[in-house]
Design a protein around this motif. Structure first.
Motif, short mmCIF file in Angstrom:
data_model
loop_
_atom_site.label_atom_id
_atom_site.label_comp_id
_atom_site.label_asym_id
_atom_site.label_seq_id
_atom_site.Cartn_x
_atom_site.Cartn_y
_atom_site.Cartn_z
N LEU A 25 -92.64 -39.67 -16.46
CA LEU A 25 -92.77 -40.59 -17.58
C LEU A 25 -93.79 -40.12 -18.61
O LEU A 25 -93.55 -40.19 -19.82
N LYS A 26 -94.91 -39.59 -18.14
CA LYS A 26 -95.94 -39.12 -19.06
C LYS A 26 -95.48 -37.91 -19.85
O LYS A 26 -95.85 -37.73 -21.02
N THR A 27 -94.66 -37.06 -19.24
CA THR A 27 -94.13 -35.89 -19.94
C THR A 27 -93.32 -36.31 -21.15
O THR A 27 -93.40 -35.70 -22.22
N PHE A 28 -92.55 -37.37 -20.99
CA PHE A 28 -91.66 -37.80 -22.08
C PHE A 28 -92.23 -38.94 -22.91
O PHE A 28 -91.50 -39.54 -23.71
N GLU A 29 -93.52 -39.24 -22.73
CA GLU A 29 -94.18 -40.17 -23.66
C GLU A 29 -94.13 -39.61 -25.08
O GLU A 29 -94.00 -40.36 -26.05
N ASP A 30 -94.28 -38.30 -25.17
CA ASP A 30 -94.19 -37.63 -26.46
C ASP A 30 -92.71 -37.46 -26.80
O ASP A 30 -91.99 -36.68 -26.17
N LYS A 31 -92.24 -38.20 -27.79
CA LYS A 31 -90.81 -38.21 -28.13
C LYS A 31 -90.33 -36.85 -28.62
O LYS A 31 -89.12 -36.58 -28.62
N ARG A 32 -91.27 -35.99 -29.02
CA ARG A 32 -90.85 -34.65 -29.47
C ARG A 32 -90.25 -33.84 -28.33
O ARG A 32 -89.50 -32.89 -28.58
N MET A 33 -90.56 -34.22 -27.09
CA MET A 33 -89.97 -33.52 -25.95
C MET A 33 -88.45 -33.62 -25.95
O MET A 33 -87.76 -32.73 -25.46
N LEU A 34 -87.94 -34.71 -26.53
CA LEU A 34 -86.49 -34.91 -26.55
C LEU A 34 -85.79 -34.00 -27.55
O LEU A 34 -84.56 -33.93 -27.58
N GLU A 35 -86.58 -33.30 -28.36
CA GLU A 35 -85.99 -32.31 -29.27
C GLU A 35 -85.64 -31.02 -28.53
O GLU A 35 -84.81 -30.24 -28.98
N PHE A 36 -86.28 -30.81 -27.37
CA PHE A 36 -86.06 -29.57 -26.62
C PHE A 36 -84.92 -29.69 -25.61
O PHE A 36 -84.30 -28.70 -25.25
N CYS A 37 -84.70 -30.89 -25.10
CA CYS A 37 -83.71 -31.06 -24.04
C CYS A 37 -83.30 -32.52 -23.93
O CYS A 37 -83.87 -33.40 -24.60
N THR A 38 -82.33 -32.77 -23.07
CA THR A 38 -81.92 -34.13 -22.76
C THR A 38 -82.19 -34.39 -21.30
O THR A 38 -81.55 -33.80 -20.42
N PRO A 39 -83.16 -35.26 -20.98
CA PRO A 39 -83.49 -35.53 -19.58
C PRO A 39 -82.58 -36.58 -18.96
O PRO A 39 -82.21 -37.56 -19.62
N VAL A 40 -82.25 -36.36 -17.70
CA VAL A 40 -81.52 -37.36 -16.92
C VAL A 40 -82.27 -37.55 -15.61
O VAL A 40 -82.33 -36.64 -14.78
N ILE A 41 -82.87 -38.72 -15.44
CA ILE A 41 -83.61 -39.04 -14.21
C ILE A 41 -82.64 -39.64 -13.20
O ILE A 41 -81.87 -40.55 -13.53
N PHE A 42 -82.70 -39.15 -11.98
CA PHE A 42 -81.84 -39.67 -10.91
C PHE A 42 -82.67 -40.63 -10.06
O PHE A 42 -83.52 -40.20 -9.28
N GLY A 43 -82.45 -41.92 -10.24
CA GLY A 43 -83.27 -42.88 -9.52
C GLY A 43 -82.78 -44.30 -9.66
O GLY A 43 -81.59 -44.57 -9.59
N SER A 44 -83.71 -45.21 -9.90
CA SER A 44 -83.42 -46.64 -9.96
C SER A 44 -84.25 -47.27 -11.06
O SER A 44 -85.46 -47.01 -11.17
#
Length: 344
Positions: A25-44
């Motif tokens: 979650l902390k890694t993707f607090e910075d919305k600029r991270m979404l410019e590099f890739c598309t994350p898919v978390i496998f969970g609940s």
């Protein structure tokens, strides 16, 4: 799912009672991270929401029920269980292992089916994850069983890459496992990975000795002279630039490792102890040799700081960026090799 050139990164959440979800979650607090890739978390969604509340985080999570519903530009969460699961931060519980495995197994299936491009794994606890479905010392062995190829654990940071001849095995078993065949196999995997995954055309590989001072001509063990040296000599005849064996203490103490593209240690702590002393929390674990890409941070579940908002995200971020770079390098080199074959 919309078409895009963005790399889809599947993320397994690790032990639900550890720091895995926090660093995700902390890694993707910075919305600029979404410019590099598309994350898919496998969970609940329920488990993620618990951690968000405990850590006072405000990530906007986009829940999906199937992988064809991935939305680029968002943090996607594939809900793979709906039941209520008790999160007990900092505790080793059966549910911690059960749902870590459920997340991992589902993510690996998606990787095998090309629904995601790379896999990024948060830390598991090797004790509570053991079951009929997971009877392995760790991620590396599980992935080797699920994917194609022979694995090599490589710990890396900047220009330091350390692979392990033997992995998660007892110290008492190491010497009997060191054979010419095993050394040759691990050298082949590292050599290929350095070329294909890191775009190093003529990799230089150092091999560490097994015994203190490489045995001191048999005074402290014969394996270095009778097994390791002759094997290195044989490998050199194939044209690969391999050197050694080197005594590990002097090798790292004198910074000789800076002269090589890759280093092969004989056993786990011989490679990981100096690596972690040198990497300062920025290390990445990469599983080389397989037909799919997996990286992870170089730390564990962090039960002692779980839920305290103290987890350092740098290793996880480095693991993410490493997976993207390796994916691009591998894709480019495979295309180059394919074009070379076609031109003949």
């Amino acid at each position: 799912m919309e078409k895009t050139n963005k790399i889809i990164v599947g993320i397994s959440i690790g032990d639900i009672n550890g720091i895995g979800i926090e660093v995700i979650l902390k890694t993707f607090e910075d919305k600029r991270m979404l410019e590099f890739c598309t994350p898919v978390i496998f969970g609940s969604n329920k488990v993620i929401s618990f951690h968000k509340k405990a850590l006072n985080l405000n990530n906007s999570i986009h829940g999906i029920q199937s992988l064809d519903k991935i939305v680029h530009g968002k943090i996607n969460l594939l809900n793979i269980w709906k039941e209520d699961v008790k999160v007990e931060l900092g505790k080793i519980t059966p549910d911690g292992g059960k749902y870590a495995l459920k997340s991992l197994a589902t993510a690996v299936d998606a990787l095998k089916n090309n629904a995601i491009n790379v896999l990024l794994t948060a830390p598991i606890n090797k004790e509570n994850i053991q079951s009929k479905e997971f009877n392995f010392p760790g991620h590396t062995e599980f992935l080797e069983n699920e994917l194609e190829g022979d694995s090599l654990m490589i710990l890396m940071c900047e220009d330091l890459r350390i692979g392990l001849i033997t992995g998660h095995v007892p110290v008492s078993k190491i010497s009997e496992l060191i054979t010419p065949e095993l050394i040759k196999n691990k050298v082949d995997i590292m050599h290929q990975s350095l070329k294909r995954d890191f775009s190093i055309n003529k990799p230089k590989i150092a091999i560490l000795g097994l015994n203190p001072h490489c045995g001191d001509k048999g005074v402290m063990g014969k394996e270095d002279d009778e097994i390791i040296r002759p094997t290195i000599a044989e490998i050199k005849k194939t044209g690969k630039m391999v050197f050694g064996p080197y005594a590990a203490d002097g090798f790292f103490g004198s910074k000789t490792y800076e002269q090589f593209d890759g280093v092969l240690a004989m056993y786990h702590d011989q490679g990981l102890a100096p690596f972690k002393a040198l990497s300062f929390g920025n290390g990445v674990n990469f599983t080389a040799g397989l037909n799919r890409i997996r990286t992870s941070p170089d730390h564990g579940t962090g039960f002692d700081i779980a839920g305290k908002n103290k987890a350092n995200v740098e290793s996880f971020k480095e693991a993410l960026f490493s997976s993207l770079k390796i994916y691009r390098n591998r894709k480019e080199n495979i295309e180059l090799e394919s074009n070379t074959l076609k031109s003949k």
